[in-house]
Write a protein that holds these residues in place. Structure first.
Motif, PDB file in Angstrom:
ATOM      1  N   UNK A   1       0.828  -1.204   0.000  1.00  0.00           N
ATOM      2  CA  UNK A   1       0.000   0.000   0.000  1.00  0.00           C
ATOM      3  C   UNK A   1       0.867   1.259   0.000  1.00  0.00           C
ATOM      4  N   UNK A   2       1.943   1.244   0.779  1.00  0.00           N
ATOM      5  CA  UNK A   2       2.843   2.392   0.777  1.00  0.00           C
ATOM      6  C   UNK A   2       3.460   2.600  -0.606  1.00  0.00           C
ATOM      7  N   UNK A   3       3.827   1.486  -1.246  1.00  0.00           N
ATOM      8  CA  UNK A   3       4.392   1.572  -2.589  1.00  0.00           C
ATOM      9  C   UNK A   3       3.390   2.202  -3.560  1.00  0.00           C
ATOM     10  N   UNK A   4       2.143   1.759  -3.510  1.00  0.00           N
ATOM     11  CA  UNK A   4       1.115   2.287  -4.415  1.00  0.00           C
ATOM     12  C   UNK A   4       0.868   3.770  -4.150  1.00  0.00           C
ATOM     13  N   UNK A   5       0.827   4.146  -2.874  1.00  0.00           N
ATOM     14  CA  UNK A   5       0.600   5.555  -2.551  1.00  0.00           C
ATOM     15  C   UNK A   5       1.745   6.428  -3.065  1.00  0.00           C
ATOM     16  N   UNK A   6       2.985   5.984  -2.821  1.00  0.00           N
ATOM     17  CA  UNK A   6       4.137   6.800  -3.198  1.00  0.00           C
ATOM     18  C   UNK A   6       4.314   6.857  -4.709  1.00  0.00           C
ATOM     19  N   UNK A   7       4.178   5.706  -5.363  1.00  0.00           N
ATOM     20  CA  UNK A   7       4.495   5.622  -6.790  1.00  0.00           C
ATOM     21  C   UNK A   7       3.324   5.989  -7.700  1.00  0.00           C
ATOM     22  N   UNK A   8       2.093   5.938  -7.181  1.00  0.00           N
ATOM     23  CA  UNK A   8       0.943   6.196  -8.050  1.00  0.00           C
ATOM     24  C   UNK A   8       0.053   7.314  -7.505  1.00  0.00           C
ATOM     25  N   UNK A   9      -0.475   7.134  -6.286  1.00  0.00           N
ATOM     26  CA  UNK A   9      -1.501   8.042  -5.770  1.00  0.00           C
ATOM     27  C   UNK A   9      -0.966   9.456  -5.587  1.00  0.00           C
ATOM     28  N   UNK A  10       0.261   9.602  -5.080  1.00  0.00           N
ATOM     29  CA  UNK A  10       0.789  10.928  -4.780  1.00  0.00           C
ATOM     30  C   UNK A  10       1.625  11.516  -5.915  1.00  0.00           C
ATOM     31  N   UNK A  11       1.495  10.941  -7.091  1.00  0.00           N
ATOM     32  CA  UNK A  11       2.138  11.511  -8.266  1.00  0.00           C
ATOM     33  C   UNK A  11       1.226  12.561  -8.905  1.00  0.00           C
ATOM     34  N   UNK A  12       1.830  13.551  -9.521  1.00  0.00           N
ATOM     35  CA  UNK A  12       1.019  14.576 -10.181  1.00  0.00           C
ATOM     36  C   UNK A  12       0.197  13.984 -11.319  1.00  0.00           C
ATOM     37  N   UNK A  45      -7.565  -3.566  -1.157  1.00  0.00           N
ATOM     38  CA  UNK A  45      -7.904  -4.985  -1.205  1.00  0.00           C
ATOM     39  C   UNK A  45      -6.870  -5.767  -2.007  1.00  0.00           C
ATOM     40  N   UNK A  46      -6.345  -5.158  -3.069  1.00  0.00           N
ATOM     41  CA  UNK A  46      -5.301  -5.820  -3.845  1.00  0.00           C
ATOM     42  C   UNK A  46      -4.062  -6.060  -2.991  1.00  0.00           C
ATOM     43  N   UNK A  47      -3.688  -5.071  -2.202  1.00  0.00           N
ATOM     44  CA  UNK A  47      -2.528  -5.226  -1.315  1.00  0.00           C
ATOM     45  C   UNK A  47      -2.757  -6.348  -0.318  1.00  0.00           C
ATOM     46  N   UNK A  48      -3.968  -6.439   0.217  1.00  0.00           N
ATOM     47  CA  UNK A  48      -4.292  -7.509   1.162  1.00  0.00           C
ATOM     48  C   UNK A  48      -4.173  -8.869   0.491  1.00  0.00           C
ATOM     49  N   UNK A  49      -4.795  -9.005  -0.659  1.00  0.00           N
ATOM     50  CA  UNK A  49      -4.815 -10.308  -1.329  1.00  0.00           C
ATOM     51  C   UNK A  49      -3.426 -10.733  -1.778  1.00  0.00           C
ATOM     52  N   UNK A  50      -2.661  -9.806  -2.358  1.00  0.00           N
ATOM     53  CA  UNK A  50      -1.333 -10.163  -2.858  1.00  0.00           C
ATOM     54  C   UNK A  50      -0.385 -10.502  -1.717  1.00  0.00           C
ATOM     55  N   UNK A  51      -0.415  -9.722  -0.638  1.00  0.00           N
ATOM     56  CA  UNK A  51       0.469 -10.014   0.492  1.00  0.00           C
ATOM     57  C   UNK A  51       0.099 -11.337   1.140  1.00  0.00           C
ATOM     58  N   UNK A  52      -1.189 -11.607   1.261  1.00  0.00           N
ATOM     59  CA  UNK A  52      -1.604 -12.879   1.846  1.00  0.00           C
ATOM     60  C   UNK A  52      -1.192 -14.043   0.955  1.00  0.00           C
ATOM     61  N   UNK A  53      -1.318 -13.878  -0.359  1.00  0.00           N
ATOM     62  CA  UNK A  53      -0.941 -14.946  -1.284  1.00  0.00           C
ATOM     63  C   UNK A  53       0.549 -15.247  -1.200  1.00  0.00           C
ATOM     64  N   UNK A  54       1.362 -14.214  -1.173  1.00  0.00           N
ATOM     65  CA  UNK A  54       2.809 -14.424  -1.109  1.00  0.00           C
ATOM     66  C   UNK A  54       3.188 -15.144   0.178  1.00  0.00           C
ATOM     67  N   UNK A  55       2.577 -14.752   1.288  1.00  0.00           N
ATOM     68  CA  UNK A  55       2.900 -15.376   2.565  1.00  0.00           C
ATOM     69  C   UNK A  55       2.464 -16.834   2.597  1.00  0.00           C
ATOM     70  N   UNK A  56       1.267 -17.121   2.088  1.00  0.00           N
ATOM     71  CA  UNK A  56       0.782 -18.499   2.063  1.00  0.00           C
ATOM     72  C   UNK A  56       1.669 -19.366   1.180  1.00  0.00           C
ATOM     73  N   UNK A  57       2.101 -18.831   0.043  1.00  0.00           N
ATOM     74  CA  UNK A  57       2.950 -19.603  -0.866  1.00  0.00           C
ATOM     75  C   UNK A  57       4.276 -19.956  -0.193  1.00  0.00           C
ATOM     76  N   UNK A  58       4.889 -18.997   0.465  1.00  0.00           N
ATOM     77  CA  UNK A  58       6.149 -19.263   1.161  1.00  0.00           C
ATOM     78  C   UNK A  58       5.949 -20.339   2.218  1.00  0.00           C
TER      79      UNK A  58
END
Length: 507
Positions: A215-226, A388-401
C-alpha cells in the motif's frame, strides 16, 4: 347484505389473506435457513458413499467410511470459515460480486487442493504426534477421529457466531489434545509444535507488513504523483508481473513435480519468465483501459479491479493447497492405518481422499461462506480496490512461502493480518497527515451544536469517543478476533481429549 356488512367481510378476508402471506414468508425464510444444512448433510452422505465405493469389502471399511464423513464435515466448515479470507477483500471493495467471488474461489480452491496439496498433508498427518508413542492402531485411529470431530465442531460453532477462527489451529489443537489423551505429553512432537506455533505468530505479522508495504508503494508511486494515470500505466503492470511470477513459481514447485523434477534455479527461471510475459502483455492492456480517464484516485482504482480478481484467485489456489490438509490429513492417516494395520510416519494420500477435501471446501464456501466474506471484507476496515489488492497479494505471497516450507500456517492469520496491516498503516499515515487532520477537525466541528463549528478545534482535542470513531480499524473486531485466535488451540485440544476418552472407552 348491507354495505357495512360487505365492507366488514372484505376487511376480514384481507386480514386472513395477510396472515397467509406472512405465514408463507415465514415458511420461506425458515426453508432458506434449512437449505444450507440440508445440502451439507447430502454432501456428507455423498462422501460416505464415495468412500464406500473405494473401500468396499476392505479391512475396517466401516471405520474408513465414518472417517470420510468426518473429513467431509470438516472440509465444509473450512469452506464456510477460512475461504472468506481469500475473497472477502475483493467483495468488500466491490471489485467482485458475491456470486463471482464464490465461483472463482470454488474453482481455484479445488485446483489448489488437487494439484498442490500433498506436501502439507504430510505435515499434518505425521508431524504432530510421534507414531512410536501411539503404536496401537485402534488408539491411533480414535485419536485421529477425535481430532476431526473436535476441530469440525469448533469451526462450525465459530462460523455460526461469525468469528473467522483458524481451522489450522483447530486441527493441530485437536491432534495434539487427542495425542496427549492417548499417550501423554510425550506423544506430541514439541519441536514441531514449536515451529508451527512460531509460524502462527510470524505469519500475520509478515502478512500485515507486506500488505502495508504494497500500500505504501502504491501511494508513493501512483496516488501521490502529479500524473496518476501515467504512474499507474508504469507500475500496475509491474504489480501484475510480481503476482504472475509468484503464482508460476509456486505451480512449478507443487504441480509439475508429479511430472518432472525441477531444481530451485529452474523454478526461479519459470517465475521470472512468467513475470516478464505478464508485464509485456498487461502493459498495453492497462494503457488502453486508462485512456480518457480523469487524473483522480477514483479513476486509478478501476485499474486494480482485474489485478485484484487475479490475486484473489491466486490466494484461493494457495489456500486450497495449504488448508486441504486440515480436512484430509487426519483422514489420510486413518485410511492408511485401517487398511495396512500399522502406524507409520509417512503415508500416501489416495486421490479420493483429496477429492473429498477439495469438494467439501468448495461446497462449504457456496453454502455458508457469504456471512464471513462480508465480515472480513467490509467490517474490519474500509477497503477499496487498491487496498484490497494489497491484502490479497500479500496474503498470497505469505501463504505460498509457508506452503513451500511445508508448514501448516493459518491462512486466517495471514489474510486477516494483511487486512489489519493495511488498516493500521492508513491510521498511521493519516495521523501524520496535516491535511487529513484539518479535514477531520472541520467535520467534527460541523456536528457541534449551537454554531460552535465556527471555532476551530484541533484534532487532538476531540473527546475519546470521537477519537475511537476516527480509527480506521474497528477495535471491537480486532480484540474479538485476537481472543478467538488465542482460545482456539486449547479449546480444540480439550474437546478432542474428551472425545477421545469417550470413543476409547466405548469401543
Amino acid at each position: 347484505m348491507t354495505e357495512i356488512q360487505t365492507r366488514g367481510r372484505k376487511e376480514t378476508l384481507d386480514k386472513d389473506l395477510d396472515k397467509f402471506v406472512r405465514m408463507e414468508e415465514a415458511a420461506s425464510h425458515v426453508s432458506r435457513g434449512l437449505a444450507g444444512p440440508g445440502f451439507g448433510l447430502l454432501f456428507i452422505a455423498a462422501a460416505a458413499l464415495f468412500a464406500a465405493i473405494y473401500v468396499a469389502g476392505g479391512q475396517n471399511s466401516a471405520l474408513i467410511i465414518i472417517a470420510a464423513m468426518l473429513g467431509g464435515y470438516m472440509a465444509l466448515n473450512i469452506g464456510a470459515n477460512d475461504v472468506a479470507n481469500n475473497v472477502g477483500p475483493a467483495v468488500g471493495s466491490k471489485a467482485l460480486s458475491m456470486l463471482g467471488a464464490l465461483v472463482i474461489a470454488a474453482v481455484f480452491e479445488s485446483a489448489g487442493a488437487l494439484i498442490a496439496g500433498g506436501d502439507v498433508v504430510g505435515t499434518i498427518s505425521k508431524g504432530i504426534i510421534d507414531p512410536a508413542t501411539v503404536a496401537d492402531t485402534n488408539v491411533f485411529i480414535w485419536a485421529m477421529m477425535a481430532a476431526l470431530i473436535s476441530s469440525a465442531l469448533w469451526v462450525n460453532l465459530a462460523t455460526v457466531l461469525g468469528a473467522p477462527v483458524s481451522t489450522t489451529h483447530s486441527v493441530v489443537g485437536g491432534v495434539m489434545g487427542a495425542g496427549i489423551a492417548a499417550a501423554g505429553f510425550s506423544a506430541v512432537n514439541w519441536p514441531t509444535m514449536g515451529a508451527i506455533a512460531a509460524s502462527w505468530v510470524i505469519s500475520p505479522v509478515l502478512g500485515g507488513l507486506i500488505g502495508a508495504g504494497f500500500l505504501a508503494f502504491i501511494k508513493i508511486k501512483i496516488i501521490y504523483q502529479d500524473d496518476k494515470i501515467a504512474a499507474a500505466r508504469r507500475w500496475v503492470p509491474v504489480l501484475l508481473a510480481v503476482m504472475a511470477a509468484a503464482f508460476s513459481a509456486y505451480l512449478a514447485l507443487k504441480g509439475l513435480k508429479k511430472v518432472i523434477h525441477l531444481d530451485g534455479l529452474e523454478i526461479l527461471v519459470i517465475g521470472v519468465v512468467a513475470g516478464l510475459i505478464t508485464y509485456f502483455v498487461s502493459k498495453p492492456v492497462i494503457h488502453r483501459q486508462s485512456e480518457g480517464m480523469e487524473n483522480r484516485n477514483q479513476s486509478v482504482r478501476k485499474l486494480f479491479n482485474v489485478p485484484l480478481i487475479c490475486s484473489a484467485a491466486l490466494l484461493s489456489f494457495a489456500h486450497g493447497a495449504n488448508d486441504v490438509a486440515n480436512a484430509v490429513g487426519p483422514l489420510a492417516a486413518v485410511v492408511h492405518t485401517a487398511e495396512a494395520g500399522e502406524v507409520i510416519a509417512k503415508v500416501s494420500i489416495p486421490f479420493w481422499v483429496m477429492l473429498i477435501g477439495a469438494a467439501g471446501i468448495s461446497f462449504g464456501l457456496l453454502l455458508f461462506g457469504p456471512k464471513l466474506i462480508r465480515m472480513v471484507g467490509e467490517q474490519i476496515t474500509k477497503l477499496n480496490p487498491m487496498r484490497a489488492y494489497c491484502v490479497a497479494l500479500s496474503a498470497a505471497v505469505t501463504v505460498i512461502v509457508a506452503s513451500w516450507l511445508g508448514l501448516p500456517v493459518s491462512s486466517t492469520h495471514i489474510a486477516v493480518g494483511a487486512v489489519f496491516g493495511v488498516g493500521f498503516f492508513r491510521e498511521w499515515y493519516t495521523s501524520k497527515s496535516q491535511r487529513r487532520r484539518d479535514y477531520m477537525t472541520r467535520k467534527y466541528n460541523r456536528r457541534r451544536p449551537n454554531g460552535a463549528a465556527a471555532k476551530a478545534t484541533p484534532a487532538a482535542a476531540a473527546p475519546p469517543e470521537e477519537a475511537r470513531r476516527r480509527m480506521l480499524v474497528r477495535r471491537a473486531h480486532f480484540t474479538t478476533i485476537i481472543a478467538a485466535w488465542i482460545i482456539t488451540v486449547p479449546a480444540a485440544a480439550v474437546l478432542s481429549a474428551v472425545i477421545f476418552i469417550v470413543l476409547d472407552a466405548a469401543f
